[in-house]
Motif scaffolding. Structure first.
Motif, mmCIF file in Angstrom:
data_model
loop_
_atom_site.group_PDB
_atom_site.id
_atom_site.type_symbol
_atom_site.label_atom_id
_atom_site.label_comp_id
_atom_site.label_asym_id
_atom_site.label_seq_id
_atom_site.Cartn_x
_atom_site.Cartn_y
_atom_site.Cartn_z
ATOM 1 N N PHE A 212 41.925 2.304 17.973
ATOM 2 C CA PHE A 212 42.755 3.428 17.546
ATOM 3 C C PHE A 212 43.506 3.982 18.746
ATOM 4 O O PHE A 212 42.911 4.300 19.776
ATOM 5 N N ASN A 213 44.820 4.128 18.566
ATOM 6 C CA ASN A 213 45.701 4.626 19.624
ATOM 7 C C ASN A 213 46.288 5.979 19.206
ATOM 8 O O ASN A 213 46.572 6.210 18.031
ATOM 9 N N LEU A 214 46.511 6.849 20.188
ATOM 10 C CA LEU A 214 47.210 8.118 19.953
ATOM 11 C C LEU A 214 48.311 8.264 20.991
ATOM 12 O O LEU A 214 48.076 8.088 22.193
ATOM 13 N N LEU A 215 49.517 8.607 20.530
ATOM 14 C CA LEU A 215 50.625 8.918 21.420
ATOM 15 C C LEU A 215 50.554 10.394 21.790
ATOM 16 O O LEU A 215 50.653 11.267 20.922
ATOM 17 N N CYS A 216 50.376 10.672 23.076
ATOM 18 C CA CYS A 216 50.273 12.050 23.561
ATOM 19 C C CYS A 216 51.659 12.540 23.975
ATOM 20 O O CYS A 216 52.284 11.973 24.871
ATOM 21 N N GLN A 217 52.125 13.588 23.331
ATOM 22 C CA GLN A 217 53.495 14.056 23.506
ATOM 23 C C GLN A 217 53.669 15.017 24.676
ATOM 24 O O GLN A 217 54.789 15.204 25.158
ATOM 25 N N PHE A 218 52.587 15.634 25.126
ATOM 26 C CA PHE A 218 52.713 16.655 26.165
ATOM 27 C C PHE A 218 51.496 16.608 27.069
ATOM 28 O O PHE A 218 50.353 16.537 26.590
ATOM 29 N N VAL A 219 51.726 16.616 28.376
ATOM 30 C CA VAL A 219 50.651 16.647 29.365
ATOM 31 C C VAL A 219 50.971 17.740 30.375
ATOM 32 O O VAL A 219 52.095 17.823 30.892
ATOM 33 N N LYS A 220 49.997 18.572 30.664
ATOM 34 C CA LYS A 220 50.145 19.597 31.699
ATOM 35 C C LYS A 220 48.840 19.665 32.478
ATOM 36 O O LYS A 220 47.832 20.172 31.990
ATOM 37 N N VAL A 221 48.865 19.097 33.686
ATOM 38 C CA VAL A 221 47.694 19.163 34.559
ATOM 39 C C VAL A 221 47.832 20.425 35.399
ATOM 40 O O VAL A 221 48.764 20.560 36.203
#
Length: 293
Positions: A212-221
């Protein structure tokens, strides 16, 4: 590199040859497992981009994420798929979707068929690809007799039913239901739960074989998670509260340790073990990879 997780980066910024080579090498050096090429007008052409990426990297898998399948004649696509599979030494993962951006069809001078017809074309394409792989006379031949691993991505019932039947990897968009052709919007966790349950009910004995794959639209480290949540709230145009933004499966916000915990939670709750990050977050997400090693 990261246990039973896999991480891909979806390249969406077209560049010169030198810049493309540099960022492909950077993705591999940072520890990503998969390098993907998006398929939208105004972006790099997927198959040439992946062949070039394969020439300048040695380890990463190479993925179309995902092809706008209605743009392609299935017989000609089979040639491009098997040829790219050969030229990349069997490192190709083939990602297919039914297409959803109405404006791109219009820009290409093509009609935007109803969703039913686009999924019909996707189904015919899968059948033609399988036929080509099995045909000993088909040239170029795929690197393996069964062809490259197939990722099918989408949200609707028919696409996910096809994925449950045929895909090695099922790509969940993490988006809510919107009118056909309308812009995508992030889904709440409960909506993602429902889509995952829909797929699992159709996988049967295949469930243990499918990723199962998920496309992550936003990343904020960031050390200031509240500020990151406020940024997502602003991007959503007031449709979400900060608390709701923090619950979105497609938004990864916090310190590397906090994001690593989010990912472990996604694996536990939804079964996602393969995450795709958008190119603008390539370097920002790298500390999370380090944390998970």
């Amino acid at each position: 590199m990261t246990g039973d997780f896999r991480f891909g980066v979806n390249m969406v910024v077209p560049d010169s040859r030198a810049a493309w080579v540099e960022k492909c090498r950077k993705a591999e050096d940072l520890g990503y497992d998969v390098l993907s090429a998006a398929d939208h007008l105004g972006m790099a052409p997927p198959f040439p981009a992946l062949v070039l990426a394969g020439e300048v990297t040695s380890r990463v898998k190479l993925n179309t994420f995902v092809l706008n399948t209605p743009f392609y004649n299935p017989v000609l696509l089979a040639r491009d798929v098997t040829g790219t599979d050969q030229f990349t030494g069997g490192r190709l993962e083939l990602g297919l979707g039914a297409g959803y951006v109405k404006e791109e069809f219009e820009a290409a001078g093509m009609p935007f068929p109803p969703a039913r017809e686009r999924v019909d074309h996707l189904e015919r394409t899968i059948a033609e690809l399988k036929r080509s792989y099995a045909d000993p006379e088909h040239k170029p031949a795929p690197a393996r007799p069964e062809g490259p691993p197939l990722l099918l991505a989408g949200r609707g019932d028919r696409v996910l039913t096809l994925a449950a039947e045929h895909a090695d990897i099922i790509g969940f968009t993490g988006t809510t239901k919107t009118p056909d052709g309308a812009p995508l919007a992030a889904a709440a966790p409960e909506e993602v739960d429902e889509r995952v349950a829909f797929v699992r009910a159709r996988l049967g004995e295949r469930e243990s074989e499918v990723e199962f794959n998920l496309l992550c639209q936003f990343v904020k480290v960031t050390n200031d998670r509240a500020a990151g949540l406020a940024e997502v709230e602003q991007l959503a145009g007031g449709r979400l509260t900060a608390q709701e933004a923090g619950e979105l499966p497609v938004a990864l916000i916090g310190t590397p340790a906090q994001i690593a915990d989010q990912l472990r939670g996604h694996r536990e709750r939804f079964g996602f073990s393969y995450f795709t990050i958008l190119e603008p977050f390539l370097a920002e997400f790298a500390p999370v990879l380090e944390h998970l090693r």
